[in-house]
Design a protein around this motif. Structure first.
Motif, PDB file in Angstrom:
ATOM      1  N   GLN A 286       1.317   1.401   7.932  1.00  0.00           N
ATOM      2  CA  GLN A 286       0.177   2.244   7.579  1.00  0.00           C
ATOM      3  C   GLN A 286      -0.426   2.894   8.805  1.00  0.00           C
ATOM      4  O   GLN A 286      -0.770   4.089   8.801  1.00  0.00           O
ATOM      5  N   GLY A 287      -0.603   2.119   9.869  1.00  0.00           N
ATOM      6  CA  GLY A 287      -1.169   2.670  11.095  1.00  0.00           C
ATOM      7  C   GLY A 287      -0.336   3.804  11.643  1.00  0.00           C
ATOM      8  O   GLY A 287      -0.870   4.837  12.074  1.00  0.00           O
ATOM      9  N   GLN A 288       0.985   3.627  11.600  1.00  0.00           N
ATOM     10  CA  GLN A 288       1.895   4.691  12.051  1.00  0.00           C
ATOM     11  C   GLN A 288       1.749   5.937  11.183  1.00  0.00           C
ATOM     12  O   GLN A 288       1.637   7.062  11.687  1.00  0.00           O
TER      13      GLN A 288
ATOM     14  N   PRO B 132       0.810  -1.226   0.000  1.00  0.00           N
ATOM     15  CA  PRO B 132       0.000   0.000   0.000  1.00  0.00           C
ATOM     16  C   PRO B 132       0.842   1.273   0.000  1.00  0.00           C
ATOM     17  O   PRO B 132       1.349   1.688   1.045  1.00  0.00           O
ATOM     18  N   PHE B 133       0.997   1.904  -1.148  1.00  0.00           N
ATOM     19  CA  PHE B 133       1.773   3.135  -1.236  1.00  0.00           C
ATOM     20  C   PHE B 133       0.854   4.355  -1.177  1.00  0.00           C
ATOM     21  O   PHE B 133      -0.209   4.381  -1.820  1.00  0.00           O
ATOM     22  N   TYR B 134       1.270   5.355  -0.425  1.00  0.00           N
ATOM     23  CA  TYR B 134       0.518   6.614  -0.344  1.00  0.00           C
ATOM     24  C   TYR B 134       0.719   7.403  -1.636  1.00  0.00           C
ATOM     25  O   TYR B 134       1.849   7.654  -2.058  1.00  0.00           O
TER      26      TYR B 134
ATOM     27  N   GLN C 106      10.869  -1.463   1.187  1.00  0.00           N
ATOM     28  CA  GLN C 106      11.904  -2.276   1.815  1.00  0.00           C
ATOM     29  C   GLN C 106      11.295  -3.466   2.543  1.00  0.00           C
ATOM     30  O   GLN C 106      11.864  -4.565   2.551  1.00  0.00           O
ATOM     31  N   CYS C 107      10.141  -3.271   3.127  1.00  0.00           N
ATOM     32  CA  CYS C 107       9.422  -4.358   3.786  1.00  0.00           C
ATOM     33  C   CYS C 107       9.113  -5.472   2.786  1.00  0.00           C
ATOM     34  O   CYS C 107       9.281  -6.663   3.081  1.00  0.00           O
TER      35      CYS C 107
ATOM     36  N   ALA D 159       2.905  -6.543   8.338  1.00  0.00           N
ATOM     37  CA  ALA D 159       3.966  -5.544   8.485  1.00  0.00           C
ATOM     38  C   ALA D 159       3.590  -4.236   7.796  1.00  0.00           C
ATOM     39  O   ALA D 159       3.833  -3.138   8.322  1.00  0.00           O
ATOM     40  N   CYS D 160       2.985  -4.333   6.620  1.00  0.00           N
ATOM     41  CA  CYS D 160       2.553  -3.124   5.908  1.00  0.00           C
ATOM     42  C   CYS D 160       1.451  -2.412   6.676  1.00  0.00           C
ATOM     43  O   CYS D 160       1.433  -1.165   6.743  1.00  0.00           O
TER      44      CYS D 160
END
Length: 466
Positions: free
Chosen positions: A411-413, A350-352, A437-438, A406-407
C-alpha cells in the motif's frame, strides 16, 4: 428459487473517530453454511438498463450512464446482482444489507410487499447512480416508497465526508441518520436507530413517517421519539442473538463503560475511547467474546459458551471494510478491504477500488472447492483452525500480523507511485494482483504450519516403527 438468508453485523466509523480521518463502513456478510462469494469490478458497459430481480418479480428501469463499481456478490450471481458491498467511481461506498427486525404492529399497519425491492437488488439499483452518501439515502428511500420492500434491512452509505445509515420500516417507509463524525456504530440484526428528531437536518425519512406514527398511535414513550421502541422488537431472541454483539463491540471501543449484554437500550452510537483503525474493525468483526465467559473456545461453562450468538461464526461468508481516505489523490482514496470465510481465521486484504479488474483468485470463485482461490482457501483454513483453536492460535495470530504488514508495505508503495502514473487504474490493478498473491502466499504458509502442528494430534497413531 428462494431468497438467501442473511444474518450480519455492521460497524460504522465517522471520520473524527478514525485514526487517519477516513470514513469506514464494515460488515460481516453471513449466510448459509457455504455460499461462495467473489470480488469483482462491475463495469458501466456491463450493467443492465432493465433490472430484473433474481428472486422475485421486482423489475426496474435504470438510469442511463451508470458508474462502474467494485462488488462482492455470490459466485453464481451475474455481474453485481446480489452484491453485499461496493465502492463506485465517485468514491461512494455502500454496504447492503444488515437484516433487521420490525415488530408486528408496524407490519400490520404497513405490510411488506412480496415483490418489492430486496437485499439482493440494493447495490445494483442504487450504487451506480449516486455521487454522495446522502444521495444514496435519497435514491433508496424513493425506491422503497415507490415500489415497497419485501424485507426489513439496514443499509450504510459513505463518502469521504459523511456516513449515513438507513433502516426500512414496514413495506413502504424508512428513516436514516447521518452518523456524527466523532462516533461509531455496532449494529446487529435488529432495528438499531433510537432517538430521532424530525426537525434535525442530519436525519432523512419517508415524508409521511411522522403522520404514520401519530395516526396509528405507535409511540409507546411518554416523551420523545425512539424509533427502536416504536418499530423494533424486544424479544428473548434479541437478548441472545442481537444485543450481545452490540455490547461486545461497545465494550471493546469503550472499555470504561459497563453495560449489560442483554440490554435492549444499548445506544445506537458512541464516542470511542480511542481512535479506530482497520485492525480494530477486524478484531471486532472476528470476535467471539474473547476474555469473557461467553467465548465458545474459552473455559466457561457449556451454558455460558452457548448463551450468545458470536460475531465471528461458521456462517461468515465475506467481510468488507469500505474505507474512504482523506487528503490523498482521488485515484487511491477508496480501499475495498475483503476477507472470505469465518473471520476468526482470515485477514482482510486492502484492494484499490479504482482499478480495471480484480484479481482472478478473488474474482473467479468456483461453486466447488478450488484450493488456489481465496474463498475456498480461507474456508479450508477455518475448518482446520476451528478443530484445535488453542493449538493453532499463535500461528493464526502471526499469520494475520505478517500478512497485514506485507499488505501495508505494498500500500505504501502504491500510495506514493499511483498518482504519478499515466494510467493509475492499470497500475493499481497490478498492485491489487500483488496483494492477492500476498494473501495466497501467507495462507499457504499458514496451512503448512497447521498441518505440522495438527498431524501429531491425529487419533490414528501407533508408535511402534517397522
Amino acid at each position: 428459487m428462494s431468497r438467501p438468508t442473511s444474518a450480519c453485523t455492521t460497524i460504522l466509523v465517522g471520520k473524527r473517530a478514525s485514526r487517519d480521518g477516513s470514513t469506514m463502513i464494515a460488515r460481516n456478510n453471513d449466510g448459509g453454511v457455504l455460499n461462495p462469494k467473489k470480488f469483482v469490478l462491475v463495469r458501466a458497459a456491463d450493467q443492465p438498463r432493465h433490472y430484473q430481480a433474481p428472486f422475485s418479480d421486482f423489475a426496474l428501469e435504470l438510469p442511463a450512464n451508470p458508474l462502474s463499481y467494485t462488488s462482492t456478490p455470490a459466485a453464481t450471481d451475474p455481474v453485481g446482482i446480489g452484491s453485499a458491498s461496493g465502492i463506485n467511481r465517485k468514491n461512494v461506498a455502500m454496504s447492503a444489507s444488515e437484516t433487521i427486525t420490525n415488530n408486528g404492529e408496524i407490519l400490520g399497519v404497513d405490510p411488506l410487499v412480496p415483490n418489492g425491492i430486496g437485499e439482493e437488488d440494493l447495490i445494483a439499483t442504487v450504487l451506480p447512480f449516486i455521487d454522495s452518501a446522502r444521495a444514496g439515502v435519497v435514491r433508496l428511500g424513493q425506491l422503497v416508497e415507490t415500489y415497497g420492500t419485501c424485507e426489513t434491512n439496514g443499509i450504510a452509505f459513505a463518502d469521504q465526508d459523511e456516513i449515513w445509515y438507513l433502516e426500512t420500516i414496514g413495506g413502504h417507509h424508512w428513516a436514516a441518520r447521518r452518523l456524527p463524525d466523532d462516533c461509531y456504530v455496532v449494529a446487529p440484526n435488529r432495528f438499531n436507530l433510537t432517538d430521532f428528531d424530525f426537525t434535525d437536518p442530519t436525519v432523512l425519512f419517508a415524508a409521511d413517517l411522522p403522520r404514520l406514527i401519530s395516526e396509528h398511535h405507535l409511540n409507546p414513550d411518554v416523551n420523545g421519539i425512539n424509533l427502536r421502541h416504536i418499530f423494533g422488537t424486544a424479544t428473548v431472541k434479541d437478548t441472545h442473538y442481537n444485543n450481545p454483539r452490540t455490547w461486545f463491540g461497545q465494550r471493546y471501543f469503550n472499555p470504561e463503560i459497563v453495560q449489560d449484554p442483554c440490554d435492549f437500550d444499548l445506544p445506537f452510537c458512541q464516542r470511542p475511547a480511542h481512535l479506530i483503525g482497520i485492525e480494530d474493525l477486524k478484531f471486532v468483526l472476528s470476535s467471539h467474546y474473547q476474555n469473557t465467559p461467553f467465548d465458545p473456545y474459552g473455559s466457561g461453562t457449556t451454558a455460558d459458551k452457548t448463551r450468545f450468538r458470536p460475531i465471528a461464526m461458521s456462517r461468515n461468508q465475506e467481510m468488507h471494510i469500505l474505507q474512504l481516505r482523506p487528503d490523498v489523490d482521488a485515484s487511491i482514496a477508496a480501499i475495498h478491504w475483503v476477507a472470505f470465510g469465518p473471520n476468526t481465521f482470515n485477514m482482510v486484504v486492502p484492494f484499490y477500488a479504482n482499478c480495471r479488474d480484480t484479481p482472478a483468485s478473488y474474482r473467479d470463485t468456483a461453486t466447488h472447492y478450488a484450493p488456489d482461490q481465496a474463498f475456498w482457501l480461507s474456508n479450508n483454513l477455518a475448518l482446520l483452525g476451528d478443530a484445535h483453536y488453542n493449538l493453532y492460535l499463535d500461528s493464526v495470530t502471526n499469520f494475520a500480523s505478517a500478512l497485514l504488514a506485507a499488505c501495508r508495505q505494498l500500500q505504501g508503495q502504491a500510495d506514493a507511485q499511483a498518482p504519478q502514473q499515466a494510467d493509475p487504474a492499470s497500475y493499481l490493478t497490478k498492485i491489487n494482483q500483488d496483494l492477492a498473491q500476498c494473501y495466497l502466499t501467507h495462507s499457504y504458509r499458514l496451512m503448512d504450519q497447521l498441518l505440522a502442528l495438527g498431524k501429531p494430534q491425529m487419533k490414528i497413531q501407533f508408535m511402534m516403527k517397522d
